[in-house]
Write a protein that holds these residues in place. Structure first.
Motif, PDB file in Angstrom:
ATOM      1  N   ILE A 164     -22.572  -8.183 -64.983  1.00 44.35           N
ATOM      2  CA  ILE A 164     -23.843  -7.322 -64.434  1.00 44.35           C
ATOM      3  C   ILE A 164     -24.996  -8.100 -64.466  1.00 44.35           C
ATOM      4  O   ILE A 164     -25.288  -9.047 -65.455  1.00 44.35           O
ATOM      5  CB  ILE A 164     -23.721  -6.170 -65.212  1.00 44.35           C
ATOM      6  CG1 ILE A 164     -22.393  -5.366 -65.318  1.00 44.35           C
ATOM      7  CG2 ILE A 164     -24.815  -5.137 -64.397  1.00 44.35           C
ATOM      8  CD1 ILE A 164     -22.577  -4.137 -66.281  1.00 44.35           C
ATOM      9  N   ASP A 165     -25.896  -7.985 -63.413  1.00 48.66           N
ATOM     10  CA  ASP A 165     -27.249  -8.783 -63.512  1.00 48.66           C
ATOM     11  C   ASP A 165     -28.318  -7.704 -63.289  1.00 48.66           C
ATOM     12  O   ASP A 165     -28.113  -6.578 -62.609  1.00 48.66           O
ATOM     13  CB  ASP A 165     -27.103  -9.795 -62.356  1.00 48.66           C
ATOM     14  CG  ASP A 165     -28.553 -10.254 -62.028  1.00 48.66           C
ATOM     15  OD1 ASP A 165     -29.143 -10.763 -63.016  1.00 48.66           O
ATOM     16  OD2 ASP A 165     -28.857 -10.241 -60.950  1.00 48.66           O
ATOM     17  N   VAL A 166     -29.350  -7.960 -63.993  1.00 50.92           N
ATOM     18  CA  VAL A 166     -30.560  -7.207 -63.729  1.00 50.92           C
ATOM     19  C   VAL A 166     -31.837  -7.986 -63.986  1.00 50.92           C
ATOM     20  O   VAL A 166     -31.601  -8.999 -64.647  1.00 50.92           O
ATOM     21  CB  VAL A 166     -30.496  -6.019 -64.867  1.00 50.92           C
ATOM     22  CG1 VAL A 166     -30.814  -6.338 -66.230  1.00 50.92           C
ATOM     23  CG2 VAL A 166     -31.515  -4.801 -64.521  1.00 50.92           C
ATOM     24  N   PRO A 189     -16.920 -16.035 -58.403  1.00 52.63           N
ATOM     25  CA  PRO A 189     -17.585 -15.346 -59.517  1.00 52.63           C
ATOM     26  C   PRO A 189     -18.675 -14.407 -59.238  1.00 52.63           C
ATOM     27  O   PRO A 189     -19.671 -15.235 -58.788  1.00 52.63           O
ATOM     28  CB  PRO A 189     -17.432 -16.271 -60.807  1.00 52.63           C
ATOM     29  CG  PRO A 189     -17.669 -17.832 -60.050  1.00 52.63           C
ATOM     30  CD  PRO A 189     -17.272 -17.515 -58.485  1.00 52.63           C
ATOM     31  N   ILE A 190     -18.609 -13.311 -59.477  1.00 52.46           N
ATOM     32  CA  ILE A 190     -20.000 -12.618 -59.026  1.00 52.46           C
ATOM     33  C   ILE A 190     -20.292 -11.367 -60.245  1.00 52.46           C
ATOM     34  O   ILE A 190     -19.445 -11.189 -61.055  1.00 52.46           O
ATOM     35  CB  ILE A 190     -19.627 -11.524 -58.007  1.00 52.46           C
ATOM     36  CG1 ILE A 190     -18.604 -10.502 -58.259  1.00 52.46           C
ATOM     37  CG2 ILE A 190     -19.383 -12.323 -56.773  1.00 52.46           C
ATOM     38  CD1 ILE A 190     -18.976  -9.184 -57.369  1.00 52.46           C
ATOM     39  N   ALA A 191     -21.796 -11.337 -60.351  1.00 53.98           N
ATOM     40  CA  ALA A 191     -22.184 -10.053 -61.168  1.00 53.98           C
ATOM     41  C   ALA A 191     -23.032  -9.520 -59.892  1.00 53.98           C
ATOM     42  O   ALA A 191     -23.278  -9.917 -59.102  1.00 53.98           O
ATOM     43  CB  ALA A 191     -23.263 -10.619 -62.091  1.00 53.98           C
ATOM     44  N   ILE A 192     -23.075  -8.078 -60.232  1.00 58.85           N
ATOM     45  CA  ILE A 192     -23.919  -7.551 -59.042  1.00 58.85           C
ATOM     46  C   ILE A 192     -25.274  -6.997 -59.888  1.00 58.85           C
ATOM     47  O   ILE A 192     -25.188  -6.523 -60.845  1.00 58.85           O
ATOM     48  CB  ILE A 192     -22.898  -6.062 -58.839  1.00 58.85           C
ATOM     49  CG1 ILE A 192     -21.858  -6.609 -57.896  1.00 58.85           C
ATOM     50  CG2 ILE A 192     -23.941  -4.959 -58.002  1.00 58.85           C
ATOM     51  CD1 ILE A 192     -20.883  -5.571 -57.513  1.00 58.85           C
ATOM     52  N   ARG A 193     -26.132  -7.480 -58.749  1.00 58.09           N
ATOM     53  CA  ARG A 193     -27.766  -7.075 -59.382  1.00 58.09           C
ATOM     54  C   ARG A 193     -27.681  -5.653 -59.205  1.00 58.09           C
ATOM     55  O   ARG A 193     -27.624  -4.974 -58.371  1.00 58.09           O
ATOM     56  CB  ARG A 193     -28.569  -7.949 -58.748  1.00 58.09           C
ATOM     57  CG  ARG A 193     -29.854  -7.455 -59.508  1.00 58.09           C
ATOM     58  CD  ARG A 193     -31.290  -8.492 -58.982  1.00 58.09           C
ATOM     59  NE  ARG A 193     -32.309  -7.929 -59.151  1.00 58.09           N
ATOM     60  CZ  ARG A 193     -33.586  -8.735 -58.836  1.00 58.09           C
ATOM     61  NH1 ARG A 193     -33.225  -9.911 -58.060  1.00 58.09           N
ATOM     62  NH2 ARG A 193     -34.677  -8.054 -59.011  1.00 58.09           N
ATOM     63  N   VAL A 194     -28.008  -4.770 -60.284  1.00 57.70           N
ATOM     64  CA  VAL A 194     -28.374  -3.321 -60.467  1.00 57.70           C
ATOM     65  C   VAL A 194     -29.822  -3.240 -60.398  1.00 57.70           C
ATOM     66  O   VAL A 194     -30.415  -4.031 -61.237  1.00 57.70           O
ATOM     67  CB  VAL A 194     -27.443  -2.700 -61.533  1.00 57.70           C
ATOM     68  CG1 VAL A 194     -26.053  -2.809 -61.305  1.00 57.70           C
ATOM     69  CG2 VAL A 194     -27.822  -2.863 -62.759  1.00 57.70           C
ATOM     70  N   ASN A 195     -30.299  -2.076 -59.913  1.00 58.94           N
ATOM     71  CA  ASN A 195     -31.782  -1.811 -59.754  1.00 58.94           C
ATOM     72  C   ASN A 195     -32.074  -0.698 -60.794  1.00 58.94           C
ATOM     73  O   ASN A 195     -31.351   0.520 -60.327  1.00 58.94           O
ATOM     74  CB  ASN A 195     -32.173  -1.479 -58.456  1.00 58.94           C
ATOM     75  CG  ASN A 195     -33.456  -1.090 -58.576  1.00 58.94           C
ATOM     76  OD1 ASN A 195     -34.216  -0.556 -59.498  1.00 58.94           O
ATOM     77  ND2 ASN A 195     -34.228  -1.568 -57.315  1.00 58.94           N
ATOM     78  N   PRO A 196     -32.279  -0.599 -61.977  1.00 57.90           N
ATOM     79  CA  PRO A 196     -32.295   0.384 -62.990  1.00 57.90           C
ATOM     80  C   PRO A 196     -33.340   1.461 -62.700  1.00 57.90           C
ATOM     81  O   PRO A 196     -33.336   2.583 -63.573  1.00 57.90           O
ATOM     82  CB  PRO A 196     -32.394  -0.283 -64.147  1.00 57.90           C
ATOM     83  CG  PRO A 196     -33.419  -1.656 -63.997  1.00 57.90           C
ATOM     84  CD  PRO A 196     -32.886  -1.957 -62.488  1.00 57.90           C
ATOM     85  N   ASP A 197     -34.093   1.376 -61.833  1.00 58.46           N
ATOM     86  CA  ASP A 197     -35.368   2.240 -61.587  1.00 58.46           C
ATOM     87  C   ASP A 197     -36.177   2.297 -62.942  1.00 58.46           C
ATOM     88  O   ASP A 197     -36.355   3.470 -63.227  1.00 58.46           O
ATOM     89  CB  ASP A 197     -34.724   3.698 -61.034  1.00 58.46           C
ATOM     90  CG  ASP A 197     -35.812   4.505 -60.574  1.00 58.46           C
ATOM     91  OD1 ASP A 197     -36.941   3.829 -60.200  1.00 58.46           O
ATOM     92  OD2 ASP A 197     -35.674   5.681 -60.491  1.00 58.46           O
TER      93      ASP A 197
END
Ligand code: LLP
Length: 421
Positions: A196-198, A145-153
């Motif tokens: 989603i991960d942040v 199971p995954i979330a993708i860590r996004v870089n929101p700038d």
């Protein structure tokens, strides 16, 4: 609020005088309050109570197995960033379904460990990691199971060394590229997209950067759902700051943070995960040390104490401020004087505070560095062959050593002289 207060003229951890622990354990030592850890965890629980959620303690901030067991028994999940931390969480009895695995450099071996032992989700930080995870999961006949860590700038407005949400930082996948990476994830065998991960940084004292980042995550959730991805979890990271001084700092409370989360992403119906470390552990710990000498310099007095930068590196690494208090309560109105508070290590960086006003102190007196529970013991080393600092946990009127100070024999026996030398 914490549970390190003066009582009967001496600083206590809950109902235990710190001087009593010092007499048994020796100095320096870290001391944690179970009541404070519990209270801070529960503040997050309450803050998110109106949404489905899991509070995952960022165990990098304080990873002693006893502390993890205390929080795990309360229902906490754990955020781990290495195979070692994963093992700690499991050793504390936390089930895999409450463990999230973060970090930019997970190895295949770490992926295997977590897939075999049980894991709630991997927070994936790059395409190569995603592909490797797919391969490892397929080879084990399982699904990751995954979330993708996004870089929101987003600028977290914190110390540069602990900001993680700007495009220039190594963390996450640029949010603009996220739809493409989610599309690839959906095609890969052995991968199940769950969210989603942040995480934008640590010691944030303003909610605005969080809110900006979470709003971008909300937009991304809508866009990804439109593309057919079942986004059911949002991991919003950690980072809420704590007051390091008693006087002038008032970072937002967990309740305000929870309300902001509800406002920005609550309408999406996702399960919310957060990864707080410092706010749970920071003010739940002190570092107790003893004055070795008071040394008169040319224009200042040095308080040379038996804790050093190897025991608490934050002041020398981040110019961090830790309040310092005398364990013996100074009588009201008693004089103070400025000291440079330093450790015994052979470099000038081994300085905890300059010109700090403290009560008059003498050889043998005990002091406590406050707010030292997070990123204190976990960042300690044995530089200058100073034994790794021990840890003590207090609950009510009893205490236990939860990591003993190593003996010099143990330290020396770790080195091996090759036979050919
Ligand atoms: N989640 C992730 C992915 C993280 O990288 C971190 C912290 C956290 C959660 C927890 O953040 P917190 O709630 O504790 O702010 N050694 C530094 C702090 C490094 C923080 C690293 N990442 C210090 O002493 O200030």
């Amino acid at each position: 609020m914490d549970h390190f207060l003066y009582r009967d003229g001496t600083l206590h951890a809950e109902d235990v005088p710190l001087a009593k622990i010092a007499a048994t354990v020796g100095t320096p030592f870290y001391c944690y309050s179970a009541a404070t850890l519990t209270r801070h965890y529960q503040l997050f629980e309450q803050a998110l109570a109106s949404m489905p959620h899991l509070v995952c303690f960022a165990i990098k901030s304080l990873s002693n197995v006893a502390v993890l067991k205390l929080l795990g028994d309360l229902g906490a999940g754990m955020d781990v960033v290495s195979g070692g931390e994963y093992r700690r969480a499991r050793a504390a009895g936390v089930p895999g379904e409450r463990i999230v695995f973060s970090g930019v450099g997970k190895t295949r071996e770490e992926m295997r460990l977590a897939l075999q032992g049980g894991i709630r989700q991997f927070n994936v930080e790059s395409e190569p990691e995603l592909r490797a995870l797919s391969e490892v999961a397929v080879s084990l006949g399982t699904v990751a199971p995954i979330a993708i860590r996004v870089n929101p700038d987003v600028d977290a407005k914190t110390h540069a060394k602990i900001a993680t949400g700007k495009a220039e930082n190594k963390f996450g996948i640029p949010i603009t590229r996220a739809p493409g990476v989610y599309a690839e994830a959906a095609r890969l065998p052995g991968i199940e997209v769950v969210g989603i991960d942040v995480h934008i940084g640590s010691q944030l004292t303003d909610l605005a950067p969080f809110e900006a980042a979470f709003a971008r995550v909300a937009d991304l959730t809508v866009a990804l759902r439109a593309q057919g991805h079942a986004i059911r979890r949002l991991d919003l990271g950690g980072g809420l700051g704590i007051p390091y001084t008693r006087s002038n700092e008032a970072p937002p409370l967990p309740a305000d943070y929870g309300a902001m989360i509800r406002r920005t992403v609550g309408h999406l119906g996702c399960e919310i995960e957060i990864e707080p470390g410092r706010l749970i552990s920071g003010n739940a710990g002190v570092l107790v040390s003893q004055v070795i000498w008071v040394k008169r310099g040319e224009d200042r007095d040095f308080l040379i104490v038996d804790a050093a930068m190897n025991d608490l590196v934050r002041p020398s690494m981040y110019d961090a401020h830790h309040d310092i208090v005398a364990v013996a309560e100074p009588p009201a109105g008693s004089p103070t004087q400025p000291y440079d508070v330093v450790g015994p290590i052979c470099e000038t960086g081994d300085t905890f505070a300059r010109g700090r006003d403290l009560p008059l102190l003498a050889e043998g007196d005990l002091i406590a560095f406050r707010s030292a529970g997070a990123y204190g013991a976990v960042m300690a080393s044995e530089y200058n062959t100073r034994p790794l600092v021990p840890e003590v946990l207090v609950r009510d009127d009893h205490f236990a050593v939860i990591r003993a100070r190593p003996t010099f024999d143990e330290i020396l026996n770790r080195d091996t002289v090759p036979v050919w030398l």
